[in-house]
Design a protein around this motif. Structure first.
Motif, short mmCIF file in Angstrom:
data_model
loop_
_atom_site.label_atom_id
_atom_site.label_comp_id
_atom_site.label_asym_id
_atom_site.label_seq_id
_atom_site.Cartn_x
_atom_site.Cartn_y
_atom_site.Cartn_z
N ILE A 129 0.86 -1.18 0.00
CA ILE A 129 0.00 0.00 0.00
C ILE A 129 0.90 1.24 0.00
O ILE A 129 2.07 1.16 0.43
N PRO A 130 0.43 2.40 -0.45
CA PRO A 130 1.25 3.61 -0.37
C PRO A 130 1.58 3.95 1.08
O PRO A 130 0.76 3.76 1.98
N SER A 131 2.77 4.43 1.34
CA SER A 131 3.19 4.77 2.72
C SER A 131 2.30 5.84 3.35
O SER A 131 2.20 5.91 4.60
N SER A 132 1.64 6.62 2.51
CA SER A 132 0.78 7.67 3.04
C SER A 132 -0.41 7.11 3.82
O SER A 132 -1.05 7.83 4.58
N ARG A 133 -0.71 5.84 3.63
CA ARG A 133 -1.84 5.23 4.33
C ARG A 133 -1.45 4.62 5.67
O ARG A 133 -2.31 4.08 6.37
N VAL A 134 -0.21 4.65 6.00
CA VAL A 134 0.25 4.08 7.28
C VAL A 134 -0.19 5.00 8.43
O VAL A 134 0.04 6.23 8.38
N ASN A 135 -0.81 4.42 9.42
CA ASN A 135 -1.28 5.15 10.61
C ASN A 135 -2.19 6.34 10.26
O ASN A 135 -2.09 7.42 10.86
N ASP A 136 -3.05 6.13 9.24
CA ASP A 136 -3.99 7.20 8.88
C ASP A 136 -5.37 6.97 9.49
O ASP A 136 -6.32 7.67 9.17
N GLY A 137 -5.49 5.96 10.34
CA GLY A 137 -6.76 5.68 11.00
C GLY A 137 -7.68 4.77 10.21
O GLY A 137 -8.80 4.47 10.65
N ILE A 138 -7.22 4.32 9.06
CA ILE A 138 -8.04 3.41 8.23
C ILE A 138 -7.28 2.11 8.07
O ILE A 138 -6.08 2.10 7.73
N CYS A 139 -7.97 1.01 8.32
CA CYS A 139 -7.33 -0.31 8.23
C CYS A 139 -7.24 -0.74 6.78
O CYS A 139 -8.25 -1.07 6.15
N ASP A 140 -6.00 -0.73 6.25
CA ASP A 140 -5.79 -1.16 4.86
C ASP A 140 -5.27 -2.59 4.78
O ASP A 140 -5.60 -3.31 3.83
N CYS A 141 -4.43 -3.00 5.72
CA CYS A 141 -3.92 -4.38 5.74
C CYS A 141 -4.86 -5.21 6.61
O CYS A 141 -5.27 -4.79 7.70
N CYS A 142 -5.17 -6.43 6.13
CA CYS A 142 -6.09 -7.28 6.90
C CYS A 142 -5.47 -7.74 8.21
O CYS A 142 -6.18 -8.13 9.15
N ASP A 143 -4.11 -7.70 8.31
CA ASP A 143 -3.47 -8.07 9.58
C ASP A 143 -3.27 -6.86 10.49
O ASP A 143 -2.64 -6.98 11.55
N ALA A 144 -3.81 -5.66 10.08
CA ALA A 144 -3.77 -4.42 10.88
C ALA A 144 -2.36 -3.89 11.09
O ALA A 144 -2.14 -3.01 11.95
N SER A 145 -1.37 -4.38 10.33
CA SER A 145 0.01 -3.96 10.53
C SER A 145 0.26 -2.52 10.10
O SER A 145 1.25 -1.91 10.52
N ASP A 146 -0.63 -1.93 9.27
CA ASP A 146 -0.42 -0.55 8.83
C ASP A 146 -0.88 0.47 9.87
O ASP A 146 -0.57 1.66 9.74
N GLU A 147 -1.64 0.03 10.88
CA GLU A 147 -2.14 0.95 11.90
C GLU A 147 -1.59 0.58 13.28
O GLU A 147 -2.30 0.45 14.27
N TYR A 148 -0.28 0.40 13.30
CA TYR A 148 0.36 -0.01 14.57
C TYR A 148 0.47 1.14 15.56
O TYR A 148 0.71 0.93 16.76
N ASN A 149 0.32 2.39 15.12
CA ASN A 149 0.49 3.53 16.02
C ASN A 149 -0.59 4.57 15.75
O ASN A 149 -0.31 5.75 15.50
N SER A 150 -1.85 4.09 15.71
CA SER A 150 -2.97 5.02 15.49
C SER A 150 -4.09 4.68 16.45
O SER A 150 -4.05 3.66 17.16
N HIS A 151 -5.10 5.51 16.43
CA HIS A 151 -6.24 5.28 17.32
C HIS A 151 -7.21 4.24 16.78
O HIS A 151 -8.15 3.85 17.46
N ALA A 152 -7.01 3.81 15.54
CA ALA A 152 -7.91 2.83 14.93
C ALA A 152 -7.77 1.49 15.64
O ALA A 152 -6.66 1.06 15.97
#
Length: 316
Positions: free
Chosen positions: A88-111
């Motif tokens: 996924i584009p790096s801009s989606r990391v920790n943006d509060g939206i779950c893009d990876c099904c394993d939730a690894s892209d939101e490791y430091n967000s409120h999501a």
């Protein structure tokens, strides 16, 4: 003492987790082995290893920030264990939206993302299995159709061979019929020619019969009488002797006169043979009437030719 050991283990695990390089695939791990410095993957720059994933973009290709959204050209690798991995584009990391099904892209967000990779994998595997079953069924049906087609082709080939043999037999019969027709046409042509010749001979013979009848019919009354016959017909071997009345009656068929039709069927044949009776004053004794009358000779030749043409095996 025990409390200190547990605290130390926890701190070590936190340290290891903090040093874990996020957002890279296993094929790129060789570029991120921990050392004093890090070389940008495009080879454009060398930076201290501590600056990897520090949320500041140092490399132009974004390779130093695979796990953050610092680099505009960077990309984050979703491992998605149990499902399909993808970037996924790096801009989606920790943006509060779950893009990876394993939730690894939101490791430091409120999501609050849930790991749904296993469920998604199950659904996809079930779909793939269904597709495989459908494919297997299609292949089975295809094989069945091929086998049926081969059997049908063999059957049609056998029918074709049978039809070819029948056509060859019909061709042979056709040639035989053509030969027979040709022979029949040839015989028909010969017969027609023979009939034409015979017809001419018959007409000539009729004129000769009529001529001889008129020769014997002295008074021209249309019949030959007993006296006319005795006056004109004599024996071949004794021309001086006059026929007796019994002999004349025999030649006339038992009656006292004879018309042209009866003459042609009876007395004409007797006079034509020339072996017993002839016309009086005939000059050639052996040949009788045939020797002195050219019309009778011609008629006899026509009759002989007609018989030969009509029946080639018969010698006249």
């Amino acid at each position: 003492m025990r409390f200190h050991i547990i605290t130390a283990a926890f701190l070590w695990a936190a340290f290891v987790e903090s040093r874990k390089i996020r957002g890279i695939s296993s094929s790129y791990k060789r570029f991120y082995r921990e050392r004093k410095s890090f070389l940008c993957i495009d080879g454009s720059k060398m930076i201290p290893f501590e600056q990897v994933n520090d949320d500041y973009c140092d490399c132009a290709d974004g390779s130093d920030e695979p796990g953050t959204s610092a680099c505009p050209r960077g990309r984050f690798y979703c491992t998605n264990l149990g499902f399909r991995p993808h970037y996924i584009p790096s801009s989606r990391v920790n943006d509060g939206i779950c893009d990876c099904c394993d939730a690894s892209d939101e490791y430091n967000s409120h999501a609050r993302c849930q790991n749904t990779c296993w469920n998604l994998g199950q659904k996809e595997r079930a779909y793939v299995e269904g597709q495989m079953k459908t494919l297997d069924e299609g292949l089975r049906l295809k094989q069945q159709l091929i086998e049926d087609g081969v059997l049908l082709w063999r059957e049609k080939q056998a029918q074709l061979r049978e039809l070819q043999r029948a056509a060859e037999d019909l061709q042979i019969k056709l040639e035989e019929h053509r030969k027979r027709k040709h022979e029949a046409d040839r015989l028909k042509e010969q017969t027609l020619k023979a009939l034409k010749v015979g017809d001419r001979g018959f007409r000539h013979q009729n004129s000769t019969v009529s001529h001889l009848f008129q020769l014997l019919d002295s008074n021209k009354d249309g019949s030959i009488s007993l006296d006319e016959l005795k006056a004109k017909v004599v024996l071949v071997h004794d021309e001086t002797r006059v026929l007796s009345e019994d002999e004349a009656l025999t030649l006339l068929g038992g009656g006292h006169q004879m018309d042209l039709s009866k003459f042609q069927n009876t007395l004409w044949d007797v006079l034509i043979r020339g072996d017993g009776y002839k016309i009086k004053d005939a000059h050639s004794a052996p040949g009788g009437l045939m020797s002195e009358d050219t019309h009778l000779k011609a008629a006899d030749r026509v009759d002989s030719n007609h018989a030969t043409a009509t029946h080639p095996l018969v010698k006249i």
